[in-house]
Design an enzyme around this catalytic site. Structure first.
Site, short mmCIF file in Angstrom:
data_model
loop_
_atom_site.label_atom_id
_atom_site.label_comp_id
_atom_site.label_asym_id
_atom_site.label_seq_id
_atom_site.Cartn_x
_atom_site.Cartn_y
_atom_site.Cartn_z
N GLU A 257 0.83 -1.21 0.00
CA GLU A 257 0.00 0.00 0.00
C GLU A 257 0.87 1.26 0.00
OE1 GLU A 257 -3.02 -0.06 -0.58
OE2 GLU A 257 -3.67 -2.09 -0.08
N ARG B 99 -18.08 -0.08 5.18
CA ARG B 99 -19.15 -0.77 4.45
C ARG B 99 -19.81 -1.81 5.34
NH1 ARG B 99 -19.73 -5.21 1.76
NH2 ARG B 99 -17.60 -5.92 2.03
#
Ligand code: PCA
Length: 210
Positions: free
Chosen positions: A79, A89
């Protein structure tokens, strides 16, 4: 000192490969005589950053690699960017589902990893003594769930501190079509060693068009 972290299972699963990989990578590095600690973090927005802070305080590491599961991916993702934004979510393990909130109020919009990502990419694509080549990629989004929050917190605390390299790697599920535990643990150990050695970054394209 090298600090490796993984997460506890989340989202109703019973296993999270990220901590198993962190522990195995710690064994590999420990076997080479390095000071290393593997720790499991709660998948809880409210407590994960404080657990990380305590680990940083207690161990004063020069390399920190945090790992998390990216269930939909097929390869390991180094990342690049942590964002100061949460948009969950699903609920975390405490039942909390924060939406459109900063990780840290008033802090910068984003931080970059301070791990040598391109050097890692280049090294891992080639076989080395004791390990095969492994396909890894650079990822430009760590999502907006607990992993990104942790990555952001880690970078907020360590960016600009001399002598420390820190960052985040997302790992896929381990199954017949994905890399296995040992393979991924060796890759994480290799990234830690490159960071410890202050590896220079080669000019190598790993971007995407969209
Ligand atoms: N993966 C989740 C949280 C914990 C984990 O291992 C994520 O990518 O945010």
């Amino acid at each position: 000192m090298i600090l490796l972290t993984g997460f506890e299972p989340f989202g109703g699963e019973h296993f999270n490969p990220s901590f198993a990989i962190a522990r195995q990578a710690a064994r590999i590095l420990g076997g080479q005589g390095l000071q290393v600690r593997a720790a499991e973090l709660p998948c809880v927005f409210a407590t994960a950053p404080a657990v990380l802070d305590d680990l940083l305080e207690a161990h004063r590491p020069s390399v920190v690699i945090s790992l998390g599961l990216a269930a939909g991916r097929t390869t390991m993702g180094l990342e690049k960017v942590a964002i100061n934004h949460i948009d969950a979510r699903i609920a975390d393990n405490a039942g909390d589902q924060p939406i459109d909130r900063p990780v840290i109020i008033g802090a910068p919009a984003a931080y970059f990893s301070t791990l040598p990502l391109k050097a890692a990419l280049q090294a891992l694509r080639e076989p080395a003594p004791g390990r095969d080549a492994i396909e890894v990629g650079i990822s430009y989004s760590a999502g907006s769930f607990v992993c990104n929050q942790m990555f952001y917190s880690l970078m907020h605390r360590t960016t600009g501190v001399p002598g420390i390299h820190a960052g985040f790697i997302h790992v896929p599920w381990m199954d017949a079509t994905h890399p296995g535990l040992e393979e991924m643990a060796k890759a994480v150990a290799a990234v830690a060693l490159l960071a410890l050695d202050n590896a220079a970054e080669p000019l190598l394209s790993a971007g995407t068009e969209y």
